[in-house]
Design a protein around this motif. Sequence first.
Motif, PDB file in Angstrom:
ATOM      1  N   PRO A  76       0.816  -1.221   0.000  1.00 34.88           N
ATOM      2  CA  PRO A  76       0.000   0.000   0.000  1.00 34.88           C
ATOM      3  C   PRO A  76       0.850   1.271   0.000  1.00 34.88           C
ATOM      4  N   GLU A  77       1.945   1.258   0.766  1.00 37.80           N
ATOM      5  CA  GLU A  77       2.806   2.446   0.847  1.00 37.80           C
ATOM      6  C   GLU A  77       3.493   2.705  -0.487  1.00 37.80           C
ATOM      7  N   ASP A  78       3.989   1.645  -1.128  1.00 40.55           N
ATOM      8  CA  ASP A  78       4.667   1.808  -2.417  1.00 40.55           C
ATOM      9  C   ASP A  78       3.691   2.205  -3.509  1.00 40.55           C
ATOM     10  N   ARG A  79       2.484   1.691  -3.450  1.00 41.35           N
ATOM     11  CA  ARG A  79       1.475   2.083  -4.437  1.00 41.35           C
ATOM     12  C   ARG A  79       1.183   3.584  -4.331  1.00 41.35           C
ATOM     13  N   SER A  80       1.065   4.067  -3.110  1.00 38.37           N
ATOM     14  CA  SER A  80       0.796   5.487  -2.911  1.00 38.37           C
ATOM     15  C   SER A  80       1.965   6.344  -3.377  1.00 38.37           C
ATOM     16  N   GLU A  81       3.185   5.896  -3.100  1.00 41.03           N
ATOM     17  CA  GLU A  81       4.363   6.641  -3.554  1.00 41.03           C
ATOM     18  C   GLU A  81       4.461   6.625  -5.079  1.00 41.03           C
ATOM     19  N   ASN A  82       4.115   5.504  -5.682  1.00 41.40           N
ATOM     20  CA  ASN A  82       4.103   5.399  -7.137  1.00 41.40           C
ATOM     21  C   ASN A  82       3.189   6.465  -7.738  1.00 41.40           C
ATOM     22  N   ILE A  83       1.994   6.587  -7.192  1.00 44.11           N
ATOM     23  CA  ILE A  83       1.029   7.553  -7.713  1.00 44.11           C
ATOM     24  C   ILE A  83       1.444   8.981  -7.375  1.00 44.11           C
ATOM     25  N   ARG A  84       2.046   9.185  -6.213  1.00 38.69           N
ATOM     26  CA  ARG A  84       2.521  10.533  -5.863  1.00 38.69           C
ATOM     27  C   ARG A  84       3.550  11.016  -6.890  1.00 38.69           C
ATOM     28  N   ARG A  85       4.488  10.144  -7.241  1.00 36.92           N
ATOM     29  CA  ARG A  85       5.514  10.521  -8.222  1.00 36.92           C
ATOM     30  C   ARG A  85       4.885  10.806  -9.591  1.00 36.92           C
ATOM     31  N   ILE A  86       3.891  10.017  -9.946  1.00 39.03           N
ATOM     32  CA  ILE A  86       3.203  10.241 -11.219  1.00 39.03           C
ATOM     33  C   ILE A  86       2.540  11.617 -11.221  1.00 39.03           C
ATOM     34  N   GLY A  87       1.955  11.979 -10.092  1.00 36.92           N
ATOM     35  CA  GLY A  87       1.334  13.294  -9.987  1.00 36.92           C
ATOM     36  C   GLY A  87       2.343  14.412 -10.185  1.00 36.92           C
ATOM     37  N   GLU A  88       3.504  14.285  -9.576  1.00 31.73           N
ATOM     38  CA  GLU A  88       4.546  15.304  -9.724  1.00 31.73           C
ATOM     39  C   GLU A  88       5.035  15.368 -11.172  1.00 31.73           C
ATOM     40  N   LEU A  89       5.183  14.198 -11.797  1.00 34.82           N
ATOM     41  CA  LEU A  89       5.622  14.157 -13.187  1.00 34.82           C
ATOM     42  C   LEU A  89       4.566  14.769 -14.109  1.00 34.82           C
ATOM     43  N   ALA A  90       3.309  14.449 -13.853  1.00 35.30           N
ATOM     44  CA  ALA A  90       2.216  14.994 -14.656  1.00 35.30           C
ATOM     45  C   ALA A  90       2.156  16.515 -14.533  1.00 35.30           C
ATOM     46  N   LYS A  91       2.426  17.016 -13.344  1.00 40.43           N
ATOM     47  CA  LYS A  91       2.415  18.468 -13.136  1.00 40.43           C
ATOM     48  C   LYS A  91       3.462  19.146 -14.009  1.00 40.43           C
ATOM     49  N   LEU A  92       4.624  18.519 -14.154  1.00 42.25           N
ATOM     50  CA  LEU A  92       5.669  19.075 -15.030  1.00 42.25           C
ATOM     51  C   LEU A  92       5.215  19.076 -16.487  1.00 42.25           C
ATOM     52  N   PHE A  93       4.556  17.990 -16.900  1.00 47.91           N
ATOM     53  CA  PHE A  93       4.058  17.930 -18.271  1.00 47.91           C
ATOM     54  C   PHE A  93       3.014  19.013 -18.514  1.00 47.91           C
ATOM     55  N   ILE A  94       2.147  19.235 -17.541  1.00 47.26           N
ATOM     56  CA  ILE A  94       1.131  20.287 -17.672  1.00 47.26           C
ATOM     57  C   ILE A  94       1.811  21.648 -17.802  1.00 47.26           C
ATOM     58  N   ASP A  95       2.843  21.880 -16.997  1.00 47.05           N
ATOM     59  CA  ASP A  95       3.584  23.141 -17.091  1.00 47.05           C
ATOM     60  C   ASP A  95       4.221  23.310 -18.466  1.00 47.05           C
ATOM     61  N   SER A  96       4.587  22.196 -19.102  1.00 43.35           N
ATOM     62  CA  SER A  96       5.230  22.261 -20.419  1.00 43.35           C
ATOM     63  C   SER A  96       4.231  22.516 -21.538  1.00 43.35           C
ATOM     64  N   GLY A  97       2.940  22.518 -21.196  1.00 49.88           N
ATOM     65  CA  GLY A  97       1.918  22.754 -22.208  1.00 49.88           C
ATOM     66  C   GLY A  97       1.412  21.494 -22.865  1.00 49.88           C
ATOM     67  N   THR A  98       1.721  20.342 -22.277  1.00 46.55           N
ATOM     68  CA  THR A  98       1.391  19.047 -22.871  1.00 46.55           C
ATOM     69  C   THR A  98       0.122  18.440 -22.269  1.00 46.55           C
ATOM     70  N   VAL A  99      -0.639  17.751 -23.107  1.00 39.90           N
ATOM     71  CA  VAL A  99      -1.758  16.950 -22.620  1.00 39.90           C
ATOM     72  C   VAL A  99      -1.180  15.596 -22.238  1.00 39.90           C
ATOM     73  N   VAL A 100      -1.178  15.271 -20.965  1.00 38.54           N
ATOM     74  CA  VAL A 100      -0.597  14.013 -20.496  1.00 38.54           C
ATOM     75  C   VAL A 100      -1.709  13.046 -20.138  1.00 38.54           C
ATOM     76  N   LEU A 101      -1.594  11.832 -20.649  1.00 39.91           N
ATOM     77  CA  LEU A 101      -2.558  10.779 -20.377  1.00 39.91           C
ATOM     78  C   LEU A 101      -1.870   9.747 -19.494  1.00 39.91           C
ATOM     79  N   ALA A 102      -2.449   9.446 -18.353  1.00 40.70           N
ATOM     80  CA  ALA A 102      -1.834   8.520 -17.406  1.00 40.70           C
ATOM     81  C   ALA A 102      -2.759   7.325 -17.198  1.00 40.70           C
ATOM     82  N   ALA A 103      -2.197   6.112 -17.330  1.00 40.98           N
ATOM     83  CA  ALA A 103      -2.986   4.894 -17.167  1.00 40.98           C
ATOM     84  C   ALA A 103      -2.423   4.088 -16.002  1.00 40.98           C
ATOM     85  N   PHE A 104      -3.114   4.143 -14.861  1.00 36.44           N
ATOM     86  CA  PHE A 104      -2.648   3.497 -13.637  1.00 36.44           C
ATOM     87  C   PHE A 104      -3.825   2.907 -12.882  1.00 36.44           C
ATOM     88  N   VAL A 105      -3.608   1.767 -12.231  1.00 33.98           N
ATOM     89  CA  VAL A 105      -4.659   1.186 -11.400  1.00 33.98           C
ATOM     90  C   VAL A 105      -5.062   2.201 -10.331  1.00 33.98           C
TER      91      VAL A 105
END
Length: 198
Positions: A76-105
């Motif tokens: 459970p802890e690693d799953r949450s950290e996995n998604i937290r990192r994805i959120g931070e990465l997605a935020k960078l893509f949004i800042d870059s002007g990109t439409v980011v599509l994320a597929a995660f359980v």
Amino acid sequence: MSENITPHTFKITRKERREANGHNSLLIFFTGLSGSGKSTLANGLEQRLFEDGYKTYVLDGDNVRTGLNKNLGFSPEDRSENIRRIGELAKLFIDSGTVVLAAFVAPYASDRQAIRELVGSENYIEVFVNTSLAVCEERDVKGLYAMARKGEIKNMTGVSAPYEAPENPDVEVSHKMGIEDSVTYIYTRIKNQLRLKQ
């Protein structure tokens, strides 16, 4: 954590990048059980968006776990950290002007809510791929369910670990709709949010 961090403000803004690309940038987050069709739909939607001139990028669970998140397991802890990192990465893509599509359980509602708050609710579209466990097990594309039923895999979402289905997703599709119809339906539901605000 280091306390000696000073975020740098760069001259080119998110607004300017969006204007240069000619469209809004946001996160389209696909969630559902393993085998529900998340990655297939994200891929199909990206193709549709790319053909229409949108700057896009797909983040997929398995792909990210071979690199950025390869040090994480499925507790459970690693799953949450996995998604937290994805959120931070997605935020960078949004800042870059990109439409980011994320597929995660992304089985935990609190983790998905944390991403929504991180990137901003106006930049977040949650797509619930509502495919039943029975159908996902019947497909068993990766053979994970069979291994989980034999006890060879621990913390398998839907079998030995919970999945908290979205109560109010922005868009909901199911296997009954088919791939093409689902992609068209999602595209229709999100296209207004892709337009730049005047």
